[in-house]
Design an enzyme around this catalytic site. Sequence first.
Site, PDB file in Angstrom:
ATOM      1  N   ARG A   1       0.814  -1.228   0.000  1.00 36.75           N
ATOM      2  CA  ARG A   1       0.000   0.000   0.000  1.00 36.75           C
ATOM      3  C   ARG A   1       0.845   1.275   0.000  1.00 36.75           C
ATOM      4  NH1 ARG A   1      -2.574  -3.465  -1.133  1.00 36.75           N
ATOM      5  NH2 ARG A   1      -4.631  -4.085  -0.435  1.00 36.75           N
TER       6      ARG A   1
ATOM      7  N   SER B   1     -11.336  -0.436   2.217  1.00 33.91           N
ATOM      8  CA  SER B   1     -10.732  -0.674   3.544  1.00 33.91           C
ATOM      9  C   SER B   1     -10.254   0.660   4.116  1.00 33.91           C
ATOM     10  CB  SER B   1      -9.527  -1.605   3.419  1.00 33.91           C
ATOM     11  OG  SER B   1      -9.947  -2.824   2.859  1.00 33.91           O
TER      12      SER B   1
ATOM     13  N   GLU C   1      -5.973   4.235   5.562  1.00 36.11           N
ATOM     14  CA  GLU C   1      -5.562   3.997   4.170  1.00 36.11           C
ATOM     15  C   GLU C   1      -5.974   5.163   3.248  1.00 36.11           C
ATOM     16  OE1 GLU C   1      -5.897  -0.124   2.582  1.00 36.11           O
ATOM     17  OE2 GLU C   1      -6.755   0.853   0.827  1.00 36.11           O
TER      18      GLU C   1
HETATM   19  C1  LIG Z   1     -15.556  -0.186  -2.633  1.00 35.54           C
HETATM   20  C2  LIG Z   1     -14.053   0.050  -2.668  1.00 35.54           C
HETATM   21  C3  LIG Z   1     -13.193  -1.040  -2.723  1.00 35.54           C
HETATM   22  C4  LIG Z   1     -11.798  -0.842  -2.774  1.00 35.54           C
HETATM   23  N1  LIG Z   1     -10.980  -1.938  -2.807  1.00 35.54           N
HETATM   24  C5  LIG Z   1      -9.644  -1.762  -2.854  1.00 35.54           C
HETATM   25  C6  LIG Z   1      -8.766  -2.896  -2.889  1.00 35.54           C
HETATM   26  O1  LIG Z   1      -9.197  -4.039  -2.911  1.00 35.54           O
HETATM   27  N2  LIG Z   1      -7.440  -2.684  -2.919  1.00 35.54           N
HETATM   28  C7  LIG Z   1      -6.910  -1.417  -2.925  1.00 35.54           C
HETATM   29  O2  LIG Z   1      -5.674  -1.291  -2.956  1.00 35.54           O
HETATM   30  N3  LIG Z   1      -7.707  -0.329  -2.893  1.00 35.54           N
HETATM   31  C8  LIG Z   1      -9.058  -0.467  -2.856  1.00 35.54           C
HETATM   32  N4  LIG Z   1      -9.870   0.628  -2.808  1.00 35.54           N
HETATM   33  C9  LIG Z   1      -9.300   1.970  -2.773  1.00 35.54           C
HETATM   34  C10 LIG Z   1      -9.209   2.675  -4.142  1.00 35.54           C
HETATM   35  O3  LIG Z   1     -10.144   2.170  -5.041  1.00 35.54           O
HETATM   36  C11 LIG Z   1      -7.811   2.574  -4.767  1.00 35.54           C
HETATM   37  O4  LIG Z   1      -6.836   3.064  -3.890  1.00 35.54           O
HETATM   38  C12 LIG Z   1      -7.748   3.348  -6.100  1.00 35.54           C
HETATM   39  O5  LIG Z   1      -6.573   3.010  -6.795  1.00 35.54           O
HETATM   40  C13 LIG Z   1      -7.750   4.869  -5.917  1.00 35.54           C
HETATM   41  O6  LIG Z   1      -7.724   5.456  -7.201  1.00 35.54           O
HETATM   42  P1  LIG Z   1      -8.500   6.786  -7.498  1.00 35.54           P
HETATM   43  O7  LIG Z   1      -8.290   7.115  -8.915  1.00 35.54           O
HETATM   44  O8  LIG Z   1      -9.914   6.692  -7.053  1.00 35.54           O
HETATM   45  O9  LIG Z   1      -7.704   7.819  -6.581  1.00 35.54           O
HETATM   46  P2  LIG Z   1      -8.264   9.035  -5.737  1.00 35.54           P
HETATM   47  O10 LIG Z   1      -9.133   8.541  -4.647  1.00 35.54           O
HETATM   48  O11 LIG Z   1      -8.823  10.067  -6.631  1.00 35.54           O
HETATM   49  O12 LIG Z   1      -6.902   9.594  -5.105  1.00 35.54           O
HETATM   50  C14 LIG Z   1      -6.204   8.840  -4.131  1.00 35.54           C
HETATM   51  C15 LIG Z   1      -4.758   9.400  -4.046  1.00 35.54           C
HETATM   52  O13 LIG Z   1      -4.099   9.148  -5.281  1.00 35.54           O
HETATM   53  C16 LIG Z   1      -3.665  10.385  -5.855  1.00 35.54           C
HETATM   54  N5  LIG Z   1      -3.840  10.290  -7.314  1.00 35.54           N
HETATM   55  C17 LIG Z   1      -4.937   9.859  -7.996  1.00 35.54           C
HETATM   56  N6  LIG Z   1      -4.690   9.912  -9.324  1.00 35.54           N
HETATM   57  C18 LIG Z   1      -3.422  10.377  -9.469  1.00 35.54           C
HETATM   58  C19 LIG Z   1      -2.595  10.688 -10.578  1.00 35.54           C
HETATM   59  N7  LIG Z   1      -3.015  10.520 -11.850  1.00 35.54           N
HETATM   60  N8  LIG Z   1      -1.346  11.177 -10.344  1.00 35.54           N
HETATM   61  C20 LIG Z   1      -0.876  11.372  -9.084  1.00 35.54           C
HETATM   62  N9  LIG Z   1      -1.627  11.108  -7.992  1.00 35.54           N
HETATM   63  C21 LIG Z   1      -2.884  10.633  -8.187  1.00 35.54           C
HETATM   64  C22 LIG Z   1      -4.546  11.468  -5.238  1.00 35.54           C
HETATM   65  O14 LIG Z   1      -3.892  12.735  -5.247  1.00 35.54           O
HETATM   66  C23 LIG Z   1      -4.723  10.921  -3.836  1.00 35.54           C
HETATM   67  O15 LIG Z   1      -3.593  11.230  -3.063  1.00 35.54           O
HETATM   68  C24 LIG Z   1     -11.275   0.474  -2.754  1.00 35.54           C
HETATM   69  C25 LIG Z   1     -12.154   1.564  -2.703  1.00 35.54           C
HETATM   70  C26 LIG Z   1     -13.530   1.350  -2.664  1.00 35.54           C
HETATM   71  C27 LIG Z   1     -14.463   2.545  -2.607  1.00 35.54           C
END
Ligand SMILES: Cc1cc2nc3c(=O)[nH]c(=O)nc-3n(C[C@H](O)[C@H](O)[C@H](O)COP(=O)(O)OP(=O)(O)OC[C@H]3O[C@@H](n4cnc5c(N)ncnc54)[C@H](O)[C@@H]3O)c2cc1C
Length: 359
Positions: free
Chosen positions: A177, A253, A354
């Site tokens: 992570r 999580s 997280e």
């Molecule tokens: C129902 C559910 C289930 C999930 N299951 C998992 C799982 O099984 N495993 C897991 O690891 N995670 C899980 N997650 C968490 C999440 O989906 C992941 O961490 C996902 O990769 C976040 O991506 P995002 O584009 O939504 O990022 P955001 O939520 O928009 O941003 C998260 C962070 O990443 C940064 N970021 C986003 N895009 C970029 C970019 N292009 N460049 C630089 N920084 C960036 C943001 O600035 C922020 O700091 C889950 C979430 C939910 C709601």
Amino acid sequence: MCGRRLPFSYTLYIVAALDIRESVPLAPYTTFGIGGPARYFAVAITEADITAAIGWARERNLQIFVLGGGSNLLVRDAGFPGLVLHIALHGIRHQSALFDVAAGESWDDFVDHAVALGMAGIECLAGIPGSVGGTPVQNVGAYGQEVAQTIELVRAFDREAGAFVELNRAQCRFRYRESLFNTDEPNRYIVTRVRFRLYPNGDPSLRYAELQRCFANQPLPSLAAVAATVRELRCGKGMLLVPGDPDCRSAGSFFKNPIIPAQDLQRIAAAAGVASDSVPQWPAADHRVKLPAAWLLERAGFHKGFADGAAGLSSRHTLALINRGEATCADIERLQDHIVAAVQQRFGLKLEREPVLLG
Ligand SMILES: Cc1cc2nc3c(=O)[nH]c(=O)nc-3n(C[C@H](O)[C@H](O)[C@H](O)COP(=O)(O)OP(=O)(O)OC[C@H]3O[C@@H](n4cnc5c(N)ncnc54)[C@H](O)[C@@H]3O)c2cc1C
């Protein structure tokens, strides 16, 4: 959440082809559905939009926050006083086993695309919401796979150097992570593209015990069957975004699974009142073990469906804090603090959040 229509707001500035809007509510851009407005908000669909937005913010001495799919994000009620830059670059290029995927593509759609082409390597990561650009940030992982295993290169704008750079896997410093992007150099890089090396006609990964049980005594399943089973398992735990499902108004999580020295297991077992060999655990590097945070929460008095006003725990997974309706960020943070204190008191372990907290 990726690719959704923008909520209405008026254009304040037009910088090159970039619209910069003012006072844009952020809650609709997050899976939690919580949080105040961004003072300024822009959508980048090209790399040029990113450099234009950075220049615009720099001239005004504003902070920038990079938003992907908002699925790992908790936005404070007062919102964010700078510029939120929503990454919406699209496109997938593919040459044999190499896939160059733009940061704004939906991660789950990319998994589907790869599986349909018979490419192994990410099938167990089906059903994870968010953007492709978000995946290297916390080295997304589930069901025995993590993106670090297939990422070959990350293209990003380096805000310190003022230029686009390409980082190889070693430079990304992936761990559980964690990566360069959310530890050593937070806010430095804006990911625009990720290159994955997948495995043509590769076997699906069945490392995870729960998945192995689903396919016990069966011939080797297809990639599509494994991805579908992962989605079913996730759905059963409220860990799949399903419209109208109250358990998925969350960021997945909420706490990381703590990694502790193996010799501390006895102390944890004693605190839980169980034998050492009944503490669930996964092996980790350097004589350490990873404990399921959900198990710790349950033994510290929290159960599925636990409610604290408008904040609560998913009725299907103890580890997901949820917005039960009109929760504020303050409500979620209060429940978070309550849980952290209870686990600390019982086990002497400090749980780490997280999702990213903005504001
Ligand atoms: C129902 C559910 C289930 C999930 N299951 C998992 C799982 O099984 N495993 C897991 O690891 N995670 C899980 N997650 C968490 C999440 O989906 C992941 O961490 C996902 O990769 C976040 O991506 P995002 O584009 O939504 O990022 P955001 O939520 O928009 O941003 C998260 C962070 O990443 C940064 N970021 C986003 N895009 C970029 C970019 N292009 N460049 C630089 N920084 C960036 C943001 O600035 C922020 O700091 C889950 C979430 C939910 C709601």
